[in-house]
Scaffold this motif. Structure first.
Motif, mmCIF file in Angstrom:
data_model
loop_
_atom_site.group_PDB
_atom_site.id
_atom_site.type_symbol
_atom_site.label_atom_id
_atom_site.label_comp_id
_atom_site.label_asym_id
_atom_site.label_seq_id
_atom_site.Cartn_x
_atom_site.Cartn_y
_atom_site.Cartn_z
ATOM 1 N N THR A 3 0.812 -1.140 0.050
ATOM 2 C CA THR A 3 -0.140 -0.054 0.012
ATOM 3 C C THR A 3 0.835 1.063 0.013
ATOM 4 N N PRO A 4 0.625 2.159 -0.881
ATOM 5 C CA PRO A 4 1.258 3.267 -1.101
ATOM 6 C C PRO A 4 1.210 4.198 0.279
ATOM 7 N N LYS A 5 2.480 4.853 0.876
ATOM 8 C CA LYS A 5 2.316 5.801 1.981
ATOM 9 C C LYS A 5 1.276 6.893 1.840
ATOM 10 N N TYR A 11 -4.316 12.005 4.210
ATOM 11 C CA TYR A 11 -5.189 10.947 4.747
ATOM 12 C C TYR A 11 -6.410 11.811 5.097
ATOM 13 N N ARG A 12 -6.308 13.095 5.641
ATOM 14 C CA ARG A 12 -7.632 13.985 5.813
ATOM 15 C C ARG A 12 -8.255 14.172 4.464
ATOM 16 N N GLN A 71 -7.338 -0.235 3.934
ATOM 17 C CA GLN A 71 -5.736 -0.554 3.309
ATOM 18 C C GLN A 71 -5.052 0.374 3.921
ATOM 19 N N ILE A 72 -5.035 1.514 3.961
ATOM 20 C CA ILE A 72 -4.320 2.681 4.485
ATOM 21 C C ILE A 72 -4.175 2.435 5.895
ATOM 22 N N GLN A 73 -5.269 2.103 6.533
ATOM 23 C CA GLN A 73 -5.169 1.946 7.858
ATOM 24 C C GLN A 73 -4.324 0.771 8.305
ATOM 25 N N ILE A 77 -0.900 0.942 10.642
ATOM 26 C CA ILE A 77 -0.685 -0.064 11.990
ATOM 27 C C ILE A 77 0.402 -0.729 11.781
ATOM 28 N N GLU A 78 0.813 -1.501 10.403
ATOM 29 C CA GLU A 78 1.846 -2.399 10.462
ATOM 30 C C GLU A 78 3.055 -1.444 10.654
ATOM 31 N N GLU A 79 3.050 -0.426 10.161
ATOM 32 C CA GLU A 79 4.486 0.524 10.095
ATOM 33 C C GLU A 79 4.545 0.928 11.564
#
Length: 124
Positions: A3-5, A11-12, A71-73, A77-79
């Motif tokens: 997933t891209p950063k 994000y907002r 996907q972003i969330q 979290i993984e990072e």
């Protein structure tokens, strides 16, 4: 494919997009001005940047996402777990539960997730 950063201000922006997509870029710029205080040029810059990174697409001035909120969330979290807790979920949960009071329902929900995981992965 990873997933891209997506950075905080992006994000907002994505939160607005996810709530209104597909949306005309000018209408999105108006919402970003109202909700984020952004100038139109800022919104178009973010659209261009996120398009280049494969997070969104802008076709014929219609903007829509290519990456979901979930996907972003998950990637964030993984990072976080990798960077701050050396990849240890138990260390993350220990830190989290020290600062957050879990309700009985939340504990039950977590237990159900663990039980479901054990059922789906009996050899892990």
């Amino acid at each position: 494919m990873s997933t891209p950063k997506v950075f905080e201000s992006e994000y907002r922006f994505c939160l607005i997009l996810w709530d209104h997509e597909p949306i005309k870029s000018r209408d999105l710029a108006q919402l970003c001005e109202e909700q984020l205080g952004w100038k139109v040029t800022t919104t178009y810059t973010v659209i261009k940047r996120l398009s280049e990174r494969g997070v969104i697409k802008n076709e014929n001035t219609i903007v829509s996402s290519l990456v979901s909120k979930e996907q972003i969330q998950t990637a964030e979290i993984e990072e976080l777990v990798e960077k701050k807790f050396a990849g240890s979920i138990p260390a993350f949960l220990t830190a989290f539960t020290k600062s957050q009071q879990l309700t009985a329902d939340e504990i039950q929900e977590m237990q159900q997730m663990i039980d479901r995981f054990r059922k789906e992965h009996p050899d892990d």
